[in-house]
Design a protein around this motif. Structure first.
Motif, mmCIF file in Angstrom:
data_model
loop_
_atom_site.group_PDB
_atom_site.id
_atom_site.type_symbol
_atom_site.label_atom_id
_atom_site.label_comp_id
_atom_site.label_asym_id
_atom_site.label_seq_id
_atom_site.Cartn_x
_atom_site.Cartn_y
_atom_site.Cartn_z
ATOM 1 N N LEU A 56 -1.320 5.501 -4.150
ATOM 2 C CA LEU A 56 -0.597 4.730 -3.142
ATOM 3 C C LEU A 56 -1.170 3.319 -3.032
ATOM 4 O O LEU A 56 -0.421 2.341 -2.919
ATOM 5 C CB LEU A 56 -0.679 5.446 -1.797
ATOM 6 C CG LEU A 56 0.247 4.945 -0.671
ATOM 7 C CD1 LEU A 56 1.706 5.057 -1.099
ATOM 8 C CD2 LEU A 56 0.007 5.739 0.604
ATOM 9 N N ALA A 57 -2.496 3.204 -3.103
ATOM 10 C CA ALA A 57 -3.143 1.891 -3.013
ATOM 11 C C ALA A 57 -2.757 1.006 -4.195
ATOM 12 O O ALA A 57 -2.540 -0.197 -4.038
ATOM 13 C CB ALA A 57 -4.657 2.057 -2.947
ATOM 14 N N LEU A 58 -2.656 1.603 -5.379
ATOM 15 C CA LEU A 58 -2.244 0.842 -6.558
ATOM 16 C C LEU A 58 -0.795 0.375 -6.422
ATOM 17 O O LEU A 58 -0.478 -0.778 -6.744
ATOM 18 C CB LEU A 58 -2.407 1.696 -7.814
ATOM 19 C CG LEU A 58 -3.839 1.928 -8.301
ATOM 20 C CD1 LEU A 58 -3.864 2.977 -9.401
ATOM 21 C CD2 LEU A 58 -4.463 0.622 -8.788
ATOM 22 N N LYS A 59 0.068 1.252 -5.934
ATOM 23 C CA LYS A 59 1.469 0.876 -5.761
ATOM 24 C C LYS A 59 1.624 -0.227 -4.718
ATOM 25 O O LYS A 59 2.497 -1.090 -4.840
ATOM 26 C CB LYS A 59 2.293 2.104 -5.362
ATOM 27 C CG LYS A 59 2.488 3.115 -6.481
ATOM 28 C CD LYS A 59 3.374 4.259 -6.030
ATOM 29 C CE LYS A 59 3.641 5.232 -7.171
ATOM 30 N NZ LYS A 59 4.519 6.357 -6.752
ATOM 31 N N GLN A 60 0.766 -0.196 -3.705
ATOM 32 C CA GLN A 60 0.843 -1.195 -2.636
ATOM 33 C C GLN A 60 0.045 -2.462 -2.956
ATOM 34 O O GLN A 60 -0.037 -3.372 -2.138
ATOM 35 C CB GLN A 60 0.341 -0.577 -1.327
ATOM 36 C CG GLN A 60 1.235 0.547 -0.817
ATOM 37 C CD GLN A 60 0.596 1.334 0.306
ATOM 38 O OE1 GLN A 60 -0.633 1.387 0.439
ATOM 39 N NE2 GLN A 60 1.411 1.960 1.141
#
Length: 282
Positions: A56-60
């Motif tokens: 999720l952190a990578l996508k955000q």
């Protein structure tokens, strides 16, 4: 302190125990393929959640250090799984050394909550790296669990101090911060009870019969420490992006598991925000 007891059992699938610590769970009691069954599977809380949060952190497009905090928690979970499954010294190192390095990532991330988006605190990075290298080198030489626990404890104390500094200086979610600290602290208490009262715990475990697994306090330590660390990472992300004015929101997956959402990014087309993709922050 390290538990004073040693389990005396026949060798299981992984052969002779070579670790410097043998915990209170009876060895190979559930299956011949896992030395400490409950201490092993309880690490799942340090494996699946950080993977999901890292993705999720990578996508955000969050800062790299916040992604690394989740990766380090994952490494601790995998290492601890391997250690308790085998009770081999090499797997013990795979558990304990990532605890040192991973906590240093979290300490750095909390200390840099209010830094500019692209700023790198090289002196702090070097200082933490030197600390981790020295601890690693000394521990490989002395092989004393007490030394590791002391070195890890120093980092945890630093993390708590920095967390309270953040509470005083920055906009934050107090419930999230305190939940992480309290959950971890309860797990720490159970860990110490398991270490110091193993004979009594084993006696109670035998009397509980089929309910015996609830007395596996080291497994509870894994669960609570894993959840507490996850909440600490989550609070770091939330506080950091409150400071950067990205409007982070705490949401619940399935109504029970928290994660961070950024409504501005997710709804930019509907709410009139710029359609330009945000630049990645390092």
């Amino acid at each position: 302190m390290a538990p004073p007891h040693v389990s005396i059992t026949a060798d299981g699938y992984w052969g002779r125990i070579t670790s410097t610590i043998d915990w209170c769970e009876e060895n190979y009691a559930v299956t011949n393929y896992i030395a400490e069954f409950w201490n092993t599977i309880s690490n799942i809380v340090m494996i699946i959640p950080p993977v999901m949060l890292a993705i999720l952190a990578l996508k955000q497009k969050l800062e790299a250090r916040l992604v690394l905090c989740n990766v380090s928690l994952l490494m601790v979970g995998v290492g601890s799984w391997c250690f308790h499954m085998t009770l081999l010294y090499s797997m013990q190192l795979l558990d304990e050394l990532p605890m040192i390095w991973g906590t240093s990532f979290l300490v750095y991330s909390f200390m840099e909550i209010t830094s500019p988006p692209s700023y790198q605190n090289r002196w702090l990075q070097i200082t933490l790296a030197i600390y981790c290298i020295i601890v690693t080198a000394v521990y490989l030489f002395v092989k004393d669990p007490i030394f590791h626990e002391f070195a890890y404890g120093v980092l945890v104390i630093c993390l708590v101090i920095v967390s309270f500094r953040v509470i005083r200086r920055c906009e934050h979610n107090l419930t999230l911060v305190m939940s992480g600290i309290l959950t971890y602290f309860i797990g720490f208490i159970l860990w110490n009870i398991d270490n110091n009262f193993c004979p009594q715990i084993r006696k109670v475990r035998r009397e509980l019969g089929s309910l015996g697994p609830v007395s596996q306090l080291h497994a509870w330590w894994h669960l609570l420490a894993g959840i507490g660390t996850y909440l600490a990472i989550l609070s770091c992300i939330h506080t950091r992006y409150l400071y950067l004015k990205r409007n982070p929101k705490i949401k619940m997956f399935g109504g029970i598991w928290p994660y961070i959402s950024f409504p501005i990014l997710q709804n930019r087309y509907d709410n009139g925000y710029s359609t330009n993709e945000p630049k990645k922050i390092y």
